[in-house]
Design a protein around this motif. Structure first.
Motif, PDB file in Angstrom:
ATOM      1  N   GLN A  32      14.125  17.930  17.520  1.00  0.00           N
ATOM      2  CA  GLN A  32      14.894  18.503  18.559  1.00  0.00           C
ATOM      3  C   GLN A  32      16.472  18.795  18.269  1.00  0.00           C
ATOM      4  O   GLN A  32      17.106  19.720  18.274  1.00  0.00           O
ATOM      5  CB  GLN A  32      14.677  17.501  19.828  1.00  0.00           C
ATOM      6  CG  GLN A  32      13.336  17.274  20.411  1.00  0.00           C
ATOM      7  CD  GLN A  32      13.418  16.295  21.581  1.00  0.00           C
ATOM      8  OE1 GLN A  32      14.451  15.899  21.827  1.00  0.00           O
ATOM      9  NE2 GLN A  32      12.303  16.015  21.877  1.00  0.00           N
ATOM     10  N   GLN A  33      17.147  17.786  17.445  1.00  0.00           N
ATOM     11  CA  GLN A  33      18.368  17.902  17.163  1.00  0.00           C
ATOM     12  C   GLN A  33      18.679  18.928  15.918  1.00  0.00           C
ATOM     13  O   GLN A  33      19.216  19.855  16.132  1.00  0.00           O
ATOM     14  CB  GLN A  33      18.811  16.611  16.544  1.00  0.00           C
ATOM     15  CG  GLN A  33      20.268  16.531  16.104  1.00  0.00           C
ATOM     16  CD  GLN A  33      21.144  16.560  17.332  1.00  0.00           C
ATOM     17  OE1 GLN A  33      21.092  15.804  18.236  1.00  0.00           O
ATOM     18  NE2 GLN A  33      22.247  17.328  17.082  1.00  0.00           N
ATOM     19  N   TRP A  34      17.783  19.030  14.975  1.00  0.00           N
ATOM     20  CA  TRP A  34      17.744  20.143  14.084  1.00  0.00           C
ATOM     21  C   TRP A  34      17.530  21.517  15.023  1.00  0.00           C
ATOM     22  O   TRP A  34      18.284  22.199  14.508  1.00  0.00           O
ATOM     23  CB  TRP A  34      16.493  19.885  12.973  1.00  0.00           C
ATOM     24  CG  TRP A  34      16.459  21.316  12.239  1.00  0.00           C
ATOM     25  CD1 TRP A  34      16.999  21.442  10.942  1.00  0.00           C
ATOM     26  CD2 TRP A  34      15.241  22.312  12.421  1.00  0.00           C
ATOM     27  NE1 TRP A  34      16.643  22.665  10.780  1.00  0.00           N
ATOM     28  CE2 TRP A  34      15.661  23.132  11.395  1.00  0.00           C
ATOM     29  CE3 TRP A  34      14.440  22.406  13.291  1.00  0.00           C
ATOM     30  CZ2 TRP A  34      14.701  24.372  11.419  1.00  0.00           C
ATOM     31  CZ3 TRP A  34      13.689  23.824  13.350  1.00  0.00           C
ATOM     32  CH2 TRP A  34      14.300  24.616  12.313  1.00  0.00           C
ATOM     33  N   PHE A  35      16.493  21.765  15.755  1.00  0.00           N
ATOM     34  CA  PHE A  35      16.255  22.877  16.220  1.00  0.00           C
ATOM     35  C   PHE A  35      17.394  23.221  17.081  1.00  0.00           C
ATOM     36  O   PHE A  35      17.892  24.685  16.934  1.00  0.00           O
ATOM     37  CB  PHE A  35      15.002  22.859  17.194  1.00  0.00           C
ATOM     38  CG  PHE A  35      14.547  23.962  17.988  1.00  0.00           C
ATOM     39  CD1 PHE A  35      14.076  24.924  17.215  1.00  0.00           C
ATOM     40  CD2 PHE A  35      14.868  24.157  19.376  1.00  0.00           C
ATOM     41  CE1 PHE A  35      13.606  26.062  17.778  1.00  0.00           C
ATOM     42  CE2 PHE A  35      14.556  25.376  19.868  1.00  0.00           C
ATOM     43  CZ  PHE A  35      14.009  26.234  19.179  1.00  0.00           C
ATOM     44  N   LEU A  36      18.126  22.590  17.793  1.00  0.00           N
ATOM     45  CA  LEU A  36      19.205  22.960  18.699  1.00  0.00           C
ATOM     46  C   LEU A  36      20.256  23.267  17.958  1.00  0.00           C
ATOM     47  O   LEU A  36      21.107  24.235  18.025  1.00  0.00           O
ATOM     48  CB  LEU A  36      19.408  21.674  19.582  1.00  0.00           C
ATOM     49  CG  LEU A  36      18.583  21.535  20.680  1.00  0.00           C
ATOM     50  CD1 LEU A  36      18.926  20.080  21.649  1.00  0.00           C
ATOM     51  CD2 LEU A  36      18.356  22.395  21.919  1.00  0.00           C
ATOM     52  N   GLU A  37      20.556  22.599  16.745  1.00  0.00           N
ATOM     53  CA  GLU A  37      21.803  22.919  15.976  1.00  0.00           C
ATOM     54  C   GLU A  37      21.676  24.143  15.026  1.00  0.00           C
ATOM     55  O   GLU A  37      22.362  24.967  14.890  1.00  0.00           O
ATOM     56  CB  GLU A  37      21.869  21.460  14.760  1.00  0.00           C
ATOM     57  CG  GLU A  37      22.551  20.545  15.599  1.00  0.00           C
ATOM     58  CD  GLU A  37      22.482  19.363  14.372  1.00  0.00           C
ATOM     59  OE1 GLU A  37      22.536  19.574  13.332  1.00  0.00           O
ATOM     60  OE2 GLU A  37      23.231  18.222  14.942  1.00  0.00           O
ATOM     61  N   GLN A  38      20.184  24.337  14.577  1.00  0.00           N
ATOM     62  CA  GLN A  38      19.803  25.479  13.723  1.00  0.00           C
ATOM     63  C   GLN A  38      19.991  26.698  14.683  1.00  0.00           C
ATOM     64  O   GLN A  38      20.493  27.850  14.143  1.00  0.00           O
ATOM     65  CB  GLN A  38      18.201  25.482  13.580  1.00  0.00           C
ATOM     66  CG  GLN A  38      17.834  26.659  12.934  1.00  0.00           C
ATOM     67  CD  GLN A  38      18.056  26.816  11.448  1.00  0.00           C
ATOM     68  OE1 GLN A  38      18.578  26.022  10.595  1.00  0.00           O
ATOM     69  NE2 GLN A  38      17.977  28.106  10.946  1.00  0.00           N
ATOM     70  N   TRP A  39      19.706  26.795  15.913  1.00  0.00           N
ATOM     71  CA  TRP A  39      19.833  27.925  16.781  1.00  0.00           C
ATOM     72  C   TRP A  39      21.092  27.811  17.708  1.00  0.00           C
ATOM     73  O   TRP A  39      21.225  28.924  18.833  1.00  0.00           O
ATOM     74  CB  TRP A  39      18.630  28.082  17.565  1.00  0.00           C
ATOM     75  CG  TRP A  39      17.323  28.468  16.561  1.00  0.00           C
ATOM     76  CD1 TRP A  39      16.620  27.583  16.057  1.00  0.00           C
ATOM     77  CD2 TRP A  39      17.405  29.680  15.836  1.00  0.00           C
ATOM     78  NE1 TRP A  39      15.771  28.348  15.200  1.00  0.00           N
ATOM     79  CE2 TRP A  39      16.199  29.601  14.948  1.00  0.00           C
ATOM     80  CE3 TRP A  39      17.927  31.004  15.818  1.00  0.00           C
ATOM     81  CZ2 TRP A  39      15.906  30.526  14.123  1.00  0.00           C
ATOM     82  CZ3 TRP A  39      17.781  31.945  14.907  1.00  0.00           C
ATOM     83  CH2 TRP A  39      16.431  31.758  14.200  1.00  0.00           C
ATOM     84  N   ARG A  40      21.952  26.955  17.739  1.00  0.00           N
ATOM     85  CA  ARG A  40      23.065  26.860  18.360  1.00  0.00           C
ATOM     86  C   ARG A  40      22.677  26.640  20.039  1.00  0.00           C
ATOM     87  O   ARG A  40      23.228  27.540  20.730  1.00  0.00           O
ATOM     88  CB  ARG A  40      24.027  27.858  18.236  1.00  0.00           C
ATOM     89  CG  ARG A  40      24.765  27.832  16.867  1.00  0.00           C
ATOM     90  CD  ARG A  40      25.539  28.935  16.588  1.00  0.00           C
ATOM     91  NE  ARG A  40      26.053  28.933  15.185  1.00  0.00           N
ATOM     92  CZ  ARG A  40      26.066  30.230  14.295  1.00  0.00           C
ATOM     93  NH1 ARG A  40      26.022  31.232  15.114  1.00  0.00           N
ATOM     94  NH2 ARG A  40      26.379  30.108  13.326  1.00  0.00           N
ATOM     95  N   LEU A  41      21.885  25.854  20.174  1.00  0.00           N
ATOM     96  CA  LEU A  41      21.682  25.685  21.647  1.00  0.00           C
ATOM     97  C   LEU A  41      21.963  24.199  22.109  1.00  0.00           C
ATOM     98  O   LEU A  41      21.969  23.524  21.122  1.00  0.00           O
ATOM     99  CB  LEU A  41      20.044  25.951  21.793  1.00  0.00           C
ATOM    100  CG  LEU A  41      19.442  27.377  21.391  1.00  0.00           C
ATOM    101  CD1 LEU A  41      18.052  27.288  21.347  1.00  0.00           C
ATOM    102  CD2 LEU A  41      19.920  28.280  22.355  1.00  0.00           C
ATOM    103  N   GLN A  42      22.047  23.925  23.541  1.00  0.00           N
ATOM    104  CA  GLN A  42      22.161  22.613  23.950  1.00  0.00           C
ATOM    105  C   GLN A  42      21.177  22.241  24.815  1.00  0.00           C
ATOM    106  O   GLN A  42      20.636  23.025  25.795  1.00  0.00           O
ATOM    107  CB  GLN A  42      23.398  22.742  24.619  1.00  0.00           C
ATOM    108  CG  GLN A  42      24.598  22.822  23.608  1.00  0.00           C
ATOM    109  CD  GLN A  42      26.211  22.950  24.287  1.00  0.00           C
ATOM    110  OE1 GLN A  42      26.084  22.989  25.445  1.00  0.00           O
ATOM    111  NE2 GLN A  42      27.218  23.233  23.583  1.00  0.00           N
ATOM    112  N   ALA A  43      20.839  21.114  24.781  1.00  0.00           N
ATOM    113  CA  ALA A  43      19.939  20.260  25.588  1.00  0.00           C
ATOM    114  C   ALA A  43      20.224  18.722  25.511  1.00  0.00           C
ATOM    115  O   ALA A  43      20.473  18.308  24.524  1.00  0.00           O
ATOM    116  CB  ALA A  43      18.534  20.598  25.525  1.00  0.00           C
ATOM    117  N   SER A  44      19.504  18.027  26.419  1.00  0.00           N
ATOM    118  CA  SER A  44      19.496  16.394  25.956  1.00  0.00           C
ATOM    119  C   SER A  44      18.651  16.024  25.114  1.00  0.00           C
ATOM    120  O   SER A  44      17.518  16.600  24.971  1.00  0.00           O
ATOM    121  CB  SER A  44      19.508  15.741  27.309  1.00  0.00           C
ATOM    122  OG  SER A  44      18.298  16.057  27.794  1.00  0.00           O
TER     123      SER A  44
END
Length: 185
Positions: A32-44
């Motif tokens: 989840q952390q990798w995915f959000l960072e990779q695509w510059r998205l935010q979620a808990s």
């Protein structure tokens, strides 16, 4: 070329070498952390059980649509309505910014939650379709792999998600099967 929606769909990992190992990376906080960072998205992080369930259902449905399209089918009205319903859950605004002396328009999401992330994934998939590129959606021909990918080759004949991994593996398997057949004669 990686795309937001293919990275999301391929969170359902299967050992491409033919082993029994598979894992649902969607539930892993590291992924989840990798995915959000990779695509510059935010979620808990970690995602709640409810969010994981929603994301898993969305992923499976998106994978089914991609599989149908990879087989030459057209997007149905129901699938289009489903994508619109997912995208509708994402809210945001546009912002004009400067990046390395270049003006660009950014989409700024309003929410930092997994529904917003799924809306972004659905939008990326929809953009692929609106650019007439649905015919470039493929499923890796390595039956052990099953990854969804976007064929960005000029000839549109890519068979494997990665020629160095699945492509080489399948080439070796064909060679060995042929050699074994010749030895048995």
């Amino acid at each position: 070329m990686d795309r937001l929606w293919t990275d999301f769909v391929n969170s359902d990992y299967h050992d491409w070498r033919g082993g029994d190992r598979s894992e649902d990376r969607l539930a892993k906080p590291e992924w989840q952390q990798w995915f959000l960072e990779q695509w510059r998205l935010q979620a808990s992080i970690p995602a709640s059980i409810e969010d994981e369930t929603s994301m898993r259902k969305f992923r499976n449905e998106l994978q089914a649509v991609a599989t149908r399209l990879s087989e030459g089918a057209s997007l149905t009205d129901e699938e289009r309505e489903w994508l619109n319903a997912i995208m509708e859950k994402g809210r945001g605004h546009r912002k004009l910014s400067v990046d390395e002396q270049q003006l660009r328009v950014e989409w700024i999401p309003v929410g930092a939650h997994w529904q917003q992330v799924m809306a972004e994934v659905a939008a990326d998939f929809a953009i692929t379709l609106t650019q007439g590129e649905g015919a470039r959606i493929r499923i890796c021909e390595n039956a052990d792999c099953r990854w969804v990918f976007y064929d960005d080759t000029r000839s549109r004949t890519q068979k494997y998600c990665d020629d160095k991994m699945c492509g080489n593996l399948m080439k070796v398997r064909r060679f060995r099967a042929k050699r074994k057949g010749e030895q048995q004669k």
